[in-house]
Design an enzyme around this catalytic site. Structure first.
Site, mmCIF file in Angstrom:
data_model
loop_
_atom_site.group_PDB
_atom_site.id
_atom_site.type_symbol
_atom_site.label_atom_id
_atom_site.label_comp_id
_atom_site.label_asym_id
_atom_site.label_seq_id
_atom_site.Cartn_x
_atom_site.Cartn_y
_atom_site.Cartn_z
ATOM 1 C CG ASP A 263 16.725 4.110 3.523
ATOM 2 O OD1 ASP A 263 16.098 5.124 3.154
ATOM 3 O OD2 ASP A 263 16.567 2.984 3.014
ATOM 4 C CG HIS A 297 13.321 4.667 1.152
ATOM 5 N ND1 HIS A 297 14.351 3.781 1.352
ATOM 6 C CD2 HIS A 297 12.466 4.048 0.315
ATOM 7 C CE1 HIS A 297 14.145 2.684 0.659
ATOM 8 N NE2 HIS A 297 12.998 2.807 0.014
ATOM 9 C CG ASN A 395 11.524 -2.586 -6.298
ATOM 10 O OD1 ASN A 395 11.477 -3.603 -5.629
ATOM 11 N ND2 ASN A 395 11.634 -1.381 -5.756
ATOM 12 C CB SER A 480 12.416 -0.462 -0.237
ATOM 13 O OG SER A 480 13.392 0.174 -0.990
#
Length: 747
Positions: A263, A297, A395, A480
């Site tokens: 990430d 994130h 998403n 996520s």
């Protein structure tokens, strides 16, 4: 110079109506359709070190992205980080609106006429993401065919005037080539041409998507409804992943189990994360340690995996005692992004990651480089047991995104609302602007909205409050946030039994789900682990049930003793190159019997194995590592057990240690393609059978039908070109009444 700038100005401001033109690139053998996007372009620069300097050089365009141009490569078998000698920075620029194709390409050529612009490459739009632009840099990646050489590569580079930048750091059959203004076409054209010539196994351009993170952020244990759902949070009280029961019954995980978070990188000094951090991690952009923190994130995802439990502050992660490995990547539009992400996956499994958590993806990112890296992790990680690779479904409120959609062995995570629905614009949480992706690839769902987690400290993260108030964020969301729930769960299971294969971990997670919501879960072809639904997969994960199954079904150091009949349900295959007990059919451990069995990797018991009252069956995994054939041979201590082949029911037979000692046998090659060779040695004449099974336990090929074989060496060659598809398989060799299993991979 003034004449050149004037030419660019004329081209741009003499715009006419744009005419859509079809282009494509190859992903495998399939064409991915593209349309020309004439509003943007990619520039490779030399001697232009800031976006302001580029803006001054080209005042008629707008700079929309700018960065250092570094391509980590392996040159002459030595790992180095090098820069393309022809460029030091790259940029994405916005041109005038409404250009037709002719004027657009004239503008690219006019910019290339400037000495400080090494090359200008066109932009596109993909049918998969029609609302986003898709850049293609000056790079292209090729994979040599078996037997291919650098001399052949050099000949191609010379023919098309390409720069050879070097080999991939982890997959040396892959090479990266660079295009300049002197090359024989744009990068996408040359990549397609090299594919069509058949000179390479794979040839693909370097795709630059706009955003890879799958979180849709806007904007502490009591608020963590996903772990312990009380009335303090919206939704159905009690609907959660049963974390508290799991921890109470089975523990918080082991620090020896490492979970990599690929990430943005996470803050390794965060007060709720630092005790877990192991090593320094890795930065994909520099191909070196330590990892960086390139955004917020990664810290949010890491907290869901393994934030500390019972330290009086903040939140708790799913696997608070497990270790964390930070793999940092910007997860945004940059040259070499597919290769950087593939390198991150390869580095993670090669450096001890049992699980890799991936809360990123994009439908326009399709890359065989990434596919190869994922396959490497799934098949070669953990000494051949396989690294568990977890990906977010996306998403989009529609179909699952890439890479989650690319490989059936990936554990794909959808999203669940606090009311047990697939997260969608009308679910009870009130976030109307997004929905979790769904479809045939979804395996399980996990909490994905209103998730409290760790944040970059002070005002640096999503929560911009100053001081310690800014160390946490209470509304992390998207698949996520669902993905690290499942990655932490996988870490808990491996902590209980480090000899589980990747497939066994996934099977446990899928078999023990909660069938939440008013969905018609049903038996579905290709879904062997229970009832399934396209919006929820097998259902909401259940940590307590999964950890219980790990202890009771997938045996490691388990003793069954004598007060009541104990029947072991289910069947698993052994791990990698192991000597293991395979109890087949109805096997009873009689009252008074004391059976002890040692195996180097796993013990598999089928339905019908019963330890009767007054008996003792001890199964123990020994050896220094799972799947190591040489560390310990399997032995069954002398004792009494009902022989399923005996003519009279209940008769007893004595099993000696020598009866189940391992034979000398091998399978070649592994991984295999269209052909497979089995070699085995018999000490004496006996009954032999060899069968190939898929991961669902279904027989797919018989190499040796049951027959009597003479003592000595034997070799069996079979053609499998029309048999199983690519994936993981298990070969079972039966000699007499003893069985051994090895794992194989078909490419």
């Amino acid at each position: 110079m003034k004449k050149l700038l004037g030419l660019i100005m004329v081209v741009l401001w003499g715009a006419t109506a744009s005419i859509a033109q079809q282009y494509h690139y190859y992903y495998g053998d399939s064409k991915v359709a593209l349309e020309l996007n004439t509003s943007h372009a990619y520039l490779l620069l030399q001697g232009v070190s800031t976006p302001e300097a580029l803006q001054e050089l080209l005042p008629q365009i707008r700079v929309t992205a700018f960065g250092n141009y570094t391509v980590p490569m392996r040159l002459k078998s030595t790992a180095v980080t090098t820069k393309n000698p022809s460029g030091d920075h790259w940029a994405e620029v916005e041109l005038a609106k409404g250009l037709d194709a002719g004027r657009y390409f004239e503008a690219l050529k006019a910019m290339e006429a400037l000495s400080s612009i090494v090359t200008a490459q066109p932009y596109f739009t993909s049918d998969k993401t029609p609302d986003e632009r898709l850049g293609i840099s000056n790079l292209l990646m090729v994979k040599l065919r078996e037997g291919g050489s650098e001399a052949q590569l050099q000949a191609v580079a010379s023919q098309y005037k390409l720069e050879i930048l070097g080999q991939n750091l982890f997959m040396p059959q892959w090479y990266t080539l660079g295009v300049t203004k002197h090359s024989s076409g744009y990068a996408i054209d040359i990549a397609n041409l090299l594919h069509e010539t058949g000179r390479f196994e794979i040839s693909e351009p370097d795709l630059m998507v706009q955003k890879l993170t799958t979180c849709v952020n806007d904007a502490l244990f009591g608020q963590q409804w996903g772990l312990n759902h009380t009335s303090s949070v919206v939704g159905t009280v009690g609907l959660d992943v049963n974390a508290c029961a799991g921890w109470s019954n089975w523990g918080y995980g082991s620090s020896s189990v490492q979970i990599a978070v690929l990430d943005h990188g996470f803050e390794q000094n965060h007060p709720d994360l630092s005790p877990n951090n192991v090593g320094t991690g890795w930065n994909t952009q520099t191909a070196s340690s330590p990892a960086a923190v390139l955004g917020s994130h990664g810290t949010a995802c890491a907290g869901i995996v393994a934030a500390q439990e019972n330290n009086t502050i903040g939140v708790s992660g799913i696997a608070p005692n497990c270790g964390l490995i930070s793999i940092s990547d910007p997860l945004m539009v940059t040259p070499n992004a597919p290769q950087d992400l593939a390198n991150g996956i390869n580095w993670a499994w090669q450096n001890g990651a049992e699980v890799i958590s991936n809360s990123w993806g994009h439908n326009s990112l399709t890359s065989s480089l990434i596919d190869n890296a994922i396959t490497n992790a799934l098949t070669s990680g953990r000494g051949g047991l396989g690294t568990v690779v977890v990906f977010a479904a996306g998403n989009t409120n529609s179909s699952v995104i890439y890479p989650a959609s690319s490989n059936p062995l990936i554990l794909v995570v959808g999203g669940c609302s606090p009311c047990g629905e697939r997260k969608n614009p009308s679910s009870c949480d009130g976030e109307t602007f997004w929905g979790a992706s769904y479809g045939s690839q979804v395996d399980v769902v996990a909490p994905c909205v209103l998730i409290p987690t760790t944040d970059r400290q002070s005002s640096n993260g999503y929560n911009t409050a100053a001081g310690t108030a800014g160390d946490y964020y209470n509304s992390f969301n998207g698949t996520s946030s669902a993905t690290p729930h499942v990655a932490g769960f996988a870490g808990l299971l491996i902590s209980l039994n480090p000899c589980l294969t990747q497939l066994q971990v996934c099977n446990i997670i899928e078999r023990t789900t909660q069938k939440v919501g008013s969905y018609g879960y049903a038996t579905t072809a290709g879904r062997p682990n229970g009832t399934w639904h396209q919006e929820m997969g097998y259902g909401l994960i259940d940590i307590d049930a999964g950890m219980r199954m790990t202890r009771e079904l997938y045996l490691q150091n388990v003793t069954y003793t004598g007060t009541e009949v104990k029947q072991v349900q289910g069947k698993i295959f052994a791990g990698y190159n192991v000597d293991a007990l395979q109890a087949v059919g109805n096997v009873n451990v009689n009252s008074g019997a004391n059976i002890e069995y040692h195996a180097s990797s796993s013990i598999s018991l089928s339905p019908g194995f019963i330890a009767n009252s007054g008996s003792v069956f001890l199964g123990r995994i020994i050896g220094t590592s799972c799947g190591d054939w040489n560390n310990s041979a399997a032995r069954l201590a002398q004792g009494t057990v009902t022989d399923p082949e005996a003519s009279s029911a209940g008769s007893e037979a004595s099993y000696s240690a020598s009866k189940l000692s391992g034979p000398n046998w091998e399978l070649m090659p592994n991984p295999f393609g269209n052909a497979l060779t089995l070699r085995y040695e018999l000490a004496q004449t006996g009954s032999v059978q060899a069968q190939l099974y898929n991961v669902q336990g279904q027989l797919v090929h018989v190499l040796v039908a049951q027959q009597e074989a003479q003592a000595g060496n034997h070799e069996v060659k079979v053609d499998l070109s029309d048999d199983p598809p690519r994936g993981i398989y298990f070969m079972r060799l039966t000699i007499g009444d003893a069985t051994w299993t090895k794992k194989l991979v078909k490419q």
